[in-house]
Write a protein that holds these residues in place. Structure first.
Motif, PDB file in Angstrom:
ATOM      1  N   ASN A 154       0.918  -1.036  -0.050  1.00 55.14           N
ATOM      2  CA  ASN A 154      -0.145  -0.063  -0.019  1.00 55.14           C
ATOM      3  C   ASN A 154       0.819   1.317   0.119  1.00 55.14           C
ATOM      4  OD1 ASN A 154      -2.658  -1.374   0.481  1.00 55.14           O
ATOM      5  ND2 ASN A 154      -1.546  -2.108   2.480  1.00 55.14           N
ATOM      6  N   LYS A 155       0.167   2.414  -0.574  1.00 55.55           N
ATOM      7  CA  LYS A 155       0.930   3.569  -0.287  1.00 55.55           C
ATOM      8  C   LYS A 155       0.965   4.442   0.882  1.00 55.55           C
ATOM      9  CE  LYS A 155       0.130   4.598  -5.326  1.00 55.55           C
ATOM     10  NZ  LYS A 155       1.678   4.633  -5.832  1.00 55.55           N
ATOM     11  N   PHE A 156       0.222   3.659   1.727  1.00 61.00           N
ATOM     12  CA  PHE A 156       0.064   4.430   3.130  1.00 61.00           C
ATOM     13  C   PHE A 156       0.150   3.401   4.127  1.00 61.00           C
ATOM     14  CE2 PHE A 156      -4.151   3.564   1.934  1.00 61.00           C
ATOM     15  CZ  PHE A 156      -4.915   3.389   3.152  1.00 61.00           C
ATOM     16  N   TRP A 157       0.198   3.737   5.421  1.00 64.63           N
ATOM     17  CA  TRP A 157       0.310   2.718   6.436  1.00 64.63           C
ATOM     18  C   TRP A 157      -0.585   3.237   7.576  1.00 64.63           C
ATOM     19  CZ3 TRP A 157       4.104   5.610   4.630  1.00 64.63           C
ATOM     20  CH2 TRP A 157       4.593   6.547   5.215  1.00 64.63           C
ATOM     21  N   LEU A 158      -0.823   2.185   8.670  1.00 65.09           N
ATOM     22  CA  LEU A 158      -1.783   2.344   9.798  1.00 65.09           C
ATOM     23  C   LEU A 158      -0.821   2.432  11.111  1.00 65.09           C
ATOM     24  CD1 LEU A 158      -4.799   0.280   8.319  1.00 65.09           C
ATOM     25  CD2 LEU A 158      -4.243   2.570   7.955  1.00 65.09           C
ATOM     26  N   GLY A 159      -1.321   2.917  12.082  1.00 65.79           N
ATOM     27  CA  GLY A 159      -0.817   2.880  13.429  1.00 65.79           C
ATOM     28  C   GLY A 159      -1.953   2.512  14.586  1.00 65.79           C
ATOM     29  N   VAL A 160      -1.274   2.177  15.540  1.00 58.66           N
ATOM     30  CA  VAL A 160      -2.126   1.691  16.909  1.00 58.66           C
ATOM     31  C   VAL A 160      -2.478   3.216  17.418  1.00 58.66           C
ATOM     32  CG1 VAL A 160      -2.431   0.469  18.936  1.00 58.66           C
ATOM     33  CG2 VAL A 160      -1.229  -0.374  16.834  1.00 58.66           C
ATOM     34  N   ASN A 161      -3.349   4.044  17.217  1.00 57.06           N
ATOM     35  CA  ASN A 161      -3.624   5.151  17.901  1.00 57.06           C
ATOM     36  C   ASN A 161      -4.643   5.031  18.828  1.00 57.06           C
ATOM     37  OD1 ASN A 161      -5.943   5.306  16.692  1.00 57.06           O
ATOM     38  ND2 ASN A 161      -5.361   6.395  14.914  1.00 57.06           N
ATOM     39  N   GLN A 162      -4.876   6.454  19.193  1.00 61.40           N
ATOM     40  CA  GLN A 162      -5.869   6.549  20.466  1.00 61.40           C
ATOM     41  C   GLN A 162      -7.422   5.865  20.271  1.00 61.40           C
ATOM     42  OE1 GLN A 162      -5.141   8.997  18.106  1.00 61.40           O
ATOM     43  NE2 GLN A 162      -6.369  10.634  18.330  1.00 61.40           N
ATOM     44  N   GLY A 211     -14.340   4.835   7.556  1.00 57.65           N
ATOM     45  CA  GLY A 211     -13.561   3.563   7.339  1.00 57.65           C
ATOM     46  C   GLY A 211     -12.443   3.262   8.252  1.00 57.65           C
ATOM     47  N   ARG A 212     -12.369   2.117   8.340  1.00 62.77           N
ATOM     48  CA  ARG A 212     -11.286   1.409   9.295  1.00 62.77           C
ATOM     49  C   ARG A 212      -9.638   2.182   8.915  1.00 62.77           C
ATOM     50  NH1 ARG A 212     -11.048  -4.832  11.324  1.00 62.77           N
ATOM     51  NH2 ARG A 212     -10.344  -4.593  13.420  1.00 62.77           N
ATOM     52  N   THR A 213      -9.501   2.264   7.695  1.00 60.68           N
ATOM     53  CA  THR A 213      -8.267   2.781   7.348  1.00 60.68           C
ATOM     54  C   THR A 213      -7.954   4.224   7.572  1.00 60.68           C
ATOM     55  OG1 THR A 213      -9.117   3.209   5.128  1.00 60.68           O
ATOM     56  CG2 THR A 213      -7.886   0.958   5.559  1.00 60.68           C
ATOM     57  N   PHE A 214      -9.330   4.970   7.576  1.00 59.02           N
ATOM     58  CA  PHE A 214      -9.230   6.550   7.952  1.00 59.02           C
ATOM     59  C   PHE A 214      -8.891   6.255   9.455  1.00 59.02           C
ATOM     60  CE2 PHE A 214     -10.108  10.738   8.728  1.00 59.02           C
ATOM     61  CZ  PHE A 214     -10.193  11.425   7.503  1.00 59.02           C
ATOM     62  N   MET A 215      -9.606   5.573  10.310  1.00 65.87           N
ATOM     63  CA  MET A 215      -9.493   5.525  11.829  1.00 65.87           C
ATOM     64  C   MET A 215      -8.089   5.293  11.998  1.00 65.87           C
ATOM     65  SD  MET A 215     -11.519   2.570  13.894  1.00 65.87           S
ATOM     66  CE  MET A 215     -11.472   2.442  15.739  1.00 65.87           C
ATOM     67  N   PHE A 216      -7.478   4.613  11.535  1.00 64.29           N
ATOM     68  CA  PHE A 216      -5.912   4.278  12.052  1.00 64.29           C
ATOM     69  C   PHE A 216      -4.820   4.861  10.963  1.00 64.29           C
ATOM     70  CE2 PHE A 216      -8.519   0.661  13.751  1.00 64.29           C
ATOM     71  CZ  PHE A 216      -8.192   1.008  15.046  1.00 64.29           C
ATOM     72  N   TYR A 217      -5.218   5.786  10.013  1.00 62.61           N
ATOM     73  CA  TYR A 217      -4.189   6.224   9.094  1.00 62.61           C
ATOM     74  C   TYR A 217      -3.063   6.659  10.126  1.00 62.61           C
ATOM     75  CZ  TYR A 217      -2.158   9.796   6.044  1.00 62.61           C
ATOM     76  OH  TYR A 217      -1.139  10.473   5.470  1.00 62.61           O
ATOM     77  N   SER A 218      -1.846   6.417   9.492  1.00 65.35           N
ATOM     78  CA  SER A 218      -0.738   6.953  10.320  1.00 65.35           C
ATOM     79  C   SER A 218       0.166   7.898   9.408  1.00 65.35           C
ATOM     80  CB  SER A 218       0.020   5.686  10.841  1.00 65.35           C
ATOM     81  OG  SER A 218       1.178   6.163  11.731  1.00 65.35           O
ATOM     82  N   GLY A 219       0.253   7.487   8.128  1.00 65.76           N
ATOM     83  CA  GLY A 219       1.433   8.192   7.135  1.00 65.76           C
ATOM     84  C   GLY A 219       1.252   7.604   5.931  1.00 65.76           C
ATOM     85  N   GLY A 220       1.738   8.303   4.952  1.00 60.09           N
ATOM     86  CA  GLY A 220       1.695   8.348   3.369  1.00 60.09           C
ATOM     87  C   GLY A 220       0.445   8.798   2.911  1.00 60.09           C
ATOM     88  N   VAL A 221       0.167   8.300   1.598  1.00 59.53           N
ATOM     89  CA  VAL A 221      -0.693   8.906   0.691  1.00 59.53           C
ATOM     90  C   VAL A 221      -1.952   8.154   0.778  1.00 59.53           C
ATOM     91  CG1 VAL A 221      -1.666   9.642  -1.457  1.00 59.53           C
ATOM     92  CG2 VAL A 221       0.781  10.320  -0.637  1.00 59.53           C
TER      93      VAL A 221
END
Length: 340
Positions: free
Chosen positions: A75-83, A260-270
């Protein structure tokens, strides 16, 4: 006899294997529990009782698994374990994304002063942060007033461009005092409504004079105005070229589907790929650019603190085939016009 021995050895081997699998699983659970405990401390979460904590742990584990699986892909972006890692998607949609946003079904037609600009004459990249027109990331917390944060970000930008001064303006004044028509403080609102309030109110005060409390409060009448706007305009709907014209000239309020779940945990990238268009969150478009691989993107300012996204900001793919834009960001953009 030989057959019995072989069978016994097979059973023994299976037992050892099962024992090893259980041991690995137990170690994995212990590691996950430790990770969860560290996450709780980091984000300051407090649960009602042990049962609630146990339930949140299961949600946390599921989210971590999703995040790690996604990040293992191409993927062009990655997710993170955020709040938000202890929330289900449904809870996130109802408490963080959908809560506090009420897009109006139709806008009153306005002018669009950037209509006659040529897209080809615009700069290939713009970032209003580098021009001093964007205040630091803020956090709406549990109050559903993303619409106020979006509007304030756009107003802070035009005030800077009009006066040369970057002033952090008060979202709380809008939350407390703009309680007419569709705007209801933490209960929801719309960016154009916030612009209208500031015009009728004769301006908006500073963040320091009217600090953010993340709850609905009683309007403090008579607050000294620090800035005001002349009016506001809506960008032609479903037109990323028109949005580009506006963003090239000032920060713009936009609405997106953030459920969406990817928006929820978006961490960086495009951010790329499929995305909904049920508008449920207000943010601000503060620029655009192009990645080294040619991927065009928007730069967006969110209001979920610096532990989300790229220290609170988001890059989202630009000029996609869907005229509504990624996550619907081209559907209902608007911006304030110059300070009086």
């Amino acid at each position: 006899m030989a057959g019995s021995k072989a069978f016994f050895l097979a059973i023994l081997g299976c037992a050892c294997l099962c024992s090893s699998v259980l041991a690995v699983r137990e170690l994995s659970d212990v590691a996950m529990v430790d990770r969860f405990e560290r996450w709780i401390v980091e984000h300051g979460h407090v649960y009602e009782d042990a049962a609630e904590k146990a339930r949140r742990f299961e949600v946390f584990k599921d989210n971590v698994a999703f995040i790690e699986s996604f990040n293992a892909g191409n993927n062009k972006f990655w997710l993170g374990v955020n709040q938000f890692a202890d929330l289900t998607v449904g809870e996130f949609k109802s408490t963080i994304a959908n809560k506090g946003f009420k897009p109006i079904s139709a806008n009153v037609p306005t002018g669009f002063k950037y209509e006659n600009l040529s897209v080809n004459a615009l700069p290939t990249s713009v970032d209003w942060r580098t021009k001093g027109a964007v205040t630091p990331i803020k956090n709406q917390e549990q109050c559903g007033c993303c619409w106020a944060f979006s509007a304030v970000a756009a107003m802070e930008g035009i005030v800077k461009l009009s006066t040369g001064r970057l002033i952090s303006l008060s979202e709380q004044e809008i939350v407390d005092c703009d309680t007419h028509d569709t705007d209801e403080g933490c209960g929801g609102g719309w960016m154009d409504g916030a612009f209208e309030f500031v015009i009728k109110n004769g301006g908006i005060t500073t963040e320091s004079s009217y600090p953010y409390k993340a709850v609905d409060g009683k309007c403090k009448g008579g607050s000294k105005s620090a800035a005001t706007i002349k009016g506001y305009e809506d960008v032609p709907a479903n037109n990323e070229a028109a949005l580009m014209k506006a963003v090239a000239n000032q920060p713009v309020s936009v609405a997106v589907d953030a459920g969406g779940r990817t928006f929820m945990f978006y961490s960086g990238g495009v951010m790329t790929g499929s995305c909904g268009t049920e508008l449920d969150h207000g943010i601000a478009a503060i620029g655009y650019g192009v990645e080294s691989d040619g991927t065009k993107y928007w730069i967006l300012k969110n209001s979920w603190g610096t532990t989300w996204g790229e220290k609170g900001f988001l890059r989202m793919e630009k000029d996609i085939s869907d005229k509504r834009g990624m996550c619907g960001l081209a559907m209902k953009p608007s911006y304030p016009t110059e300070q009086k």
